[in-house]
Motif scaffolding. Structure first.
Motif, PDB file in Angstrom:
ATOM      1  N   ASN A 452       0.825  -1.210   0.000  1.00  0.00           N
ATOM      2  CA  ASN A 452       0.000   0.000   0.000  1.00  0.00           C
ATOM      3  C   ASN A 452       0.855   1.253   0.000  1.00  0.00           C
ATOM      4  O   ASN A 452       0.555   2.237  -0.692  1.00  0.00           O
ATOM      5  CB  ASN A 452      -0.924   0.018   1.228  1.00  0.00           C
ATOM      6  CG  ASN A 452      -2.191  -0.770   1.010  1.00  0.00           C
ATOM      7  OD1 ASN A 452      -2.488  -1.199  -0.091  1.00  0.00           O
ATOM      8  ND2 ASN A 452      -2.947  -0.970   2.073  1.00  0.00           N
ATOM      9  N   TRP A 453       1.925   1.253   0.804  1.00  0.00           N
ATOM     10  CA  TRP A 453       2.794   2.431   0.862  1.00  0.00           C
ATOM     11  C   TRP A 453       3.324   2.758  -0.531  1.00  0.00           C
ATOM     12  O   TRP A 453       3.349   3.920  -0.942  1.00  0.00           O
ATOM     13  CB  TRP A 453       3.957   2.193   1.821  1.00  0.00           C
ATOM     14  CG  TRP A 453       4.771   3.429   2.056  1.00  0.00           C
ATOM     15  CD1 TRP A 453       4.598   4.352   3.034  1.00  0.00           C
ATOM     16  CD2 TRP A 453       5.868   3.903   1.250  1.00  0.00           C
ATOM     17  NE1 TRP A 453       5.524   5.371   2.899  1.00  0.00           N
ATOM     18  CE2 TRP A 453       6.308   5.123   1.820  1.00  0.00           C
ATOM     19  CE3 TRP A 453       6.516   3.419   0.118  1.00  0.00           C
ATOM     20  CZ2 TRP A 453       7.366   5.853   1.284  1.00  0.00           C
ATOM     21  CZ3 TRP A 453       7.565   4.156  -0.419  1.00  0.00           C
ATOM     22  CH2 TRP A 453       7.987   5.350   0.162  1.00  0.00           C
ATOM     23  N   MET A 454       3.713   1.726  -1.249  1.00  0.00           N
ATOM     24  CA  MET A 454       4.317   1.953  -2.566  1.00  0.00           C
ATOM     25  C   MET A 454       3.281   2.373  -3.597  1.00  0.00           C
ATOM     26  O   MET A 454       3.529   3.253  -4.433  1.00  0.00           O
ATOM     27  CB  MET A 454       5.041   0.684  -3.028  1.00  0.00           C
ATOM     28  CG  MET A 454       5.940   0.874  -4.222  1.00  0.00           C
ATOM     29  SD  MET A 454       7.332   2.007  -3.893  1.00  0.00           S
ATOM     30  CE  MET A 454       8.267   1.066  -2.684  1.00  0.00           C
ATOM     31  N   MET A 455       2.112   1.778  -3.574  1.00  0.00           N
ATOM     32  CA  MET A 455       1.131   1.976  -4.640  1.00  0.00           C
ATOM     33  C   MET A 455       0.287   3.230  -4.461  1.00  0.00           C
ATOM     34  O   MET A 455      -0.354   3.682  -5.407  1.00  0.00           O
ATOM     35  CB  MET A 455       0.211   0.753  -4.735  1.00  0.00           C
ATOM     36  CG  MET A 455       0.953  -0.535  -5.058  1.00  0.00           C
ATOM     37  SD  MET A 455      -0.092  -2.017  -5.034  1.00  0.00           S
ATOM     38  CE  MET A 455      -0.785  -1.960  -6.686  1.00  0.00           C
ATOM     39  N   PHE A 456       0.297   3.791  -3.244  1.00  0.00           N
ATOM     40  CA  PHE A 456      -0.588   4.923  -2.961  1.00  0.00           C
ATOM     41  C   PHE A 456       0.178   6.105  -2.363  1.00  0.00           C
ATOM     42  O   PHE A 456      -0.098   6.556  -1.257  1.00  0.00           O
ATOM     43  CB  PHE A 456      -1.722   4.491  -2.030  1.00  0.00           C
ATOM     44  CG  PHE A 456      -2.667   3.499  -2.652  1.00  0.00           C
ATOM     45  CD1 PHE A 456      -3.602   3.902  -3.583  1.00  0.00           C
ATOM     46  CD2 PHE A 456      -2.593   2.166  -2.313  1.00  0.00           C
ATOM     47  CE1 PHE A 456      -4.472   2.988  -4.171  1.00  0.00           C
ATOM     48  CE2 PHE A 456      -3.460   1.239  -2.890  1.00  0.00           C
ATOM     49  CZ  PHE A 456      -4.391   1.655  -3.819  1.00  0.00           C
ATOM     50  N   ASP A 457       1.181   6.571  -3.079  1.00  0.00           N
ATOM     51  CA  ASP A 457       1.823   7.851  -2.778  1.00  0.00           C
ATOM     52  C   ASP A 457       2.487   7.889  -1.411  1.00  0.00           C
ATOM     53  O   ASP A 457       2.552   8.937  -0.776  1.00  0.00           O
ATOM     54  CB  ASP A 457       0.805   9.000  -2.885  1.00  0.00           C
ATOM     55  CG  ASP A 457       0.129   9.074  -4.232  1.00  0.00           C
ATOM     56  OD1 ASP A 457       0.750   8.621  -5.222  1.00  0.00           O
ATOM     57  OD2 ASP A 457      -1.006   9.567  -4.318  1.00  0.00           O
ATOM     58  N   GLY A 458       2.977   6.760  -0.922  1.00  0.00           N
ATOM     59  CA  GLY A 458       3.666   6.744   0.365  1.00  0.00           C
ATOM     60  C   GLY A 458       2.738   6.881   1.544  1.00  0.00           C
ATOM     61  O   GLY A 458       3.027   7.612   2.491  1.00  0.00           O
ATOM     62  N   THR A 459       1.620   6.141   1.533  1.00  0.00           N
ATOM     63  CA  THR A 459       0.605   6.295   2.569  1.00  0.00           C
ATOM     64  C   THR A 459       0.850   5.369   3.755  1.00  0.00           C
ATOM     65  O   THR A 459       1.280   4.223   3.592  1.00  0.00           O
ATOM     66  CB  THR A 459      -0.795   6.025   1.991  1.00  0.00           C
ATOM     67  OG1 THR A 459      -1.776   6.300   2.981  1.00  0.00           O
ATOM     68  CG2 THR A 459      -0.954   4.576   1.560  1.00  0.00           C
ATOM     69  N   ASP A 460       0.587   5.882   4.931  1.00  0.00           N
ATOM     70  CA  ASP A 460       0.514   5.086   6.159  1.00  0.00           C
ATOM     71  C   ASP A 460      -0.758   5.490   6.882  1.00  0.00           C
ATOM     72  O   ASP A 460      -0.983   6.683   7.137  1.00  0.00           O
ATOM     73  CB  ASP A 460       1.725   5.334   7.069  1.00  0.00           C
ATOM     74  CG  ASP A 460       2.970   4.611   6.587  1.00  0.00           C
ATOM     75  OD1 ASP A 460       2.901   3.377   6.404  1.00  0.00           O
ATOM     76  OD2 ASP A 460       4.021   5.271   6.404  1.00  0.00           O
TER      77      ASP A 460
END
Length: 558
Positions: A452-460
């Motif tokens: 998820n971090w990689m695919m969505f703009d560095g999201t946490d």
């Protein structure tokens, strides 16, 4: 001559400005929405309702289709004409993550979708559609954490829909008396997803989409939702392909197994006494804050805190995860455990991508026996002993790796074999292992949600619907583009290779005789022009362990 050139320049500038300032709208027939042009080629229509607000007497009930007449009349009465859909809507009420935070943020009036489409897309374009279901253990999650603007910007030939659905007790309260729907409805949050898919079927053409070409995609609880859609008794065909990421192999309890949770919740909310009908009347009259405190109290009573990602685990083998608000086997919509239904060929035969991260586990600790008993409460002592024989410590680099594999395979990883094997007998199937850590995690482990971090703009994701975004390096952005290209190629053609990036390797299909998978990986030297991804064969030992896990589907109830 100079004046003519100046006039021509300003005329050209003003024309370009006017073109770029055109406000994108979509007319659905009952109302027109104004979208937000987030890239020159991308429009985001945010917070579009797909169902009636589940408030008042509709609380804890099955999703009610949107009253489009009401929506149109309200828009006209307000004098808006065009409804503003340029800002993120209220997200659904959150539960606690179990990490010491309080839940309760959000709104009950949350049954909306975010639609991302290419700028200028219109009815008749028949663009394929991606329908995304977020994770969060059916307890928390805010689609704002997983934006798709950059996906459309990269590939402006798809339409993407992200759904908000009821969470926690608001979406998954259950007691056997719900068999009489005058009291309430099982799996309301899952039925929200179904209604959103029906809304897509009716209206996605207006955004340029093709309602006959819809790929459902989800991660974690969203991946489990994809699995459930593939085995559920849905009354019409709502999707044509599926992507399941890190499937959360949670037990699917019966309403009877959930009854103690219902009684604790009702009592804590001040609705202890009377028949179930009287308790439900009381619960429908309770404040959101009272219900949010009640569902958090259930988590605090039955759950242990966990460090960061992503699910609380439960103490007491006899209680286990029956004390979390989850989908239940209601006997109507969901009639069996997903793993068993896949083995019996009782699932939708559609092209499938399925995978997990390299170091998946949803648990923390050191005691494998206790952890398995907590996650899968119906396992017997004999079952546990059989599990332990599969994971001797001398086959691992450390006891911590032993714990991770022994818990991560039955909790997540073995879904690739449990779903992928049967799927490959009927439809084109691809599997993967995601192998790049989340750089903000402080560890080299490729843990749950690293993709998820990689695919969505560095999201946490954070507490109570919050999130943080970390800027990505050029190498990370290049790897993200590679992932998005595979995903959207599959959405467009049912094959991840058709529109993959030129640098990316061919993703070979998975079969039971040739159980190969793509290792999705950033280039180790951080080059932007080279792919780090490669094909590998599933290890024989892993395949044998997962075969055992699959054989325990009834005991694990998943």
């Amino acid at each position: 001559m100079r004046n003519v050139l100046v006039f021509a320049f300003f005329a050209l500038f003003n024309g370009m400005f006017a073109q770029n300032s055109i406000r994108p709208t979509v007319d659905l027939g009952y109302v027109t929405y104004l979208g937000n042009r987030t890239y020159p080629n991308t429009v985001a229509y945010l917070g579009i309702p797909y169902a009636e607000p589940p408030v008042g007497h509709l609380r804890f009930r099955a999703t009610v289709p949107l009253n489009t007449t009401r929506v149109g009349e309200e828009a006209n009465l307000n004098g808006e004409g065009v409804v503003n859909a340029t800002y993120y809507p209220d997200f659904c009420i959150q539960g606690t993550t179990g990490a010491g935070d309080a839940g309760g943020a959000g709104s009950e009036d949350c049954l909306t979708v975010n639609v991302y489409s290419p700028y200028g897309a219109q009815e008749g374009d028949n663009l394929p559609v991606l329908f995304y279901i977020h994770g969060g253990g059916y307890i928390y999650g805010n689609p704002r954490s997983w934006p798709f603007d950059s996906w459309i910007n990269q590939s402006p030939n798809v339409v993407i829909v992200a759904v908000y659905y009821r969470l926690g007790s608001f979406g998954f309260l259950a007691t056997p008396e719900f068999a009489d729907t005058t009291h309430g409805d099982f799996n309301a949050g899952f039925k929200d997803q179904i209604q959103a898919l029906k809304w897509v079927k009716s209206y996605i053409r207006k955004f340029g989409g093709d309602p006959t070409k819809v790929t459902i995609n989800g991660q974690s609880a969203g991946g489990n939702s994809v699995e459930l859609h593939m085995i559920a008794n849905e009354d019409e065909q709502l999707f044509s392909a599926a992507i399941a990421q890190s499937v959360f192999r949670t037990p699917l309890p019966t309403p009877e197994q959930q009854q103690p949770l219902f009684q604790f919740y009702a009592s804590y909310a001040g609705c202890r006494t009377g028949s179930v009908a009287e308790q439900m009347t009381c619960l429908r009259g309770a404040s959101v804050s009272a219900l949010a405190r009640a569902q958090d109290a259930a988590a605090q009573k039955f759950c242990l805190p966990y460090p960061r990602q992503p699910f609380p685990q439960l103490t007491g083998g006899s209680s286990g995860s029956y004390n979390l608000f989850r989908p239940v086997m209601d006997g109507m919509l969901i009639t069996g455990h997903p793993t068993s239904k896949f083995q019996r060929n009782e699932f939708a035969h559609v092209p499938l991508i399925i995978g997990a991260t390299s170091n998946e586990t949803l648990s923390s600790g050191t005691n494998i026996s206790l952890t398995l008993q907590e996650f899968f409460p119906s396992l017997t002592n004999t079952d546990i002993r059989e599990f332990l024989l599969l994971y001797p410590v001398d086959e691992f680099d450390s006891s911590s790796q032993q714990f991770q594999v022994a818990t991560g395979e039955p909790e997540v990883i073995c879904s690739c074999q449990a779903m992928g094997g049967p799927s490959s007998r009927h439809s084109n199937t691809w599997t993967y292992r995601y192998n790049t850590p989340n750089p903000t995690s402080g560890t080299d482990a490729v843990s749950h949600s690293a993709d998820n971090w990689m695919m969505f703009d560095g999201t946490d994701t954070g507490f109570n619907g919050s999130m943080t975004f970390t800027s990505q390096t050029p190498a990370e952005l290049a790897f993200a583009s590679e992932l998005i290209a595979y995903w959207l190629s599959f959405v467009r053609t049912g094959n991840p290779n058709t529109y993959k990036l030129e640098k990316s390797p061919v993703w070979e299909q998975y079969t039971e005789l040739n159980p190969v998978r793509m290792v999705l990986m950033q280039d180790p030297q951080n080059l932007t022009t080279v792919s780090g991804s490669y094909m590998e064969r599933q290890p024989v030992a892993e395949a044998a362990r997962c075969a055992f896990v699959i054989s325990k589907a009834q005991a694990c109830e998943n």
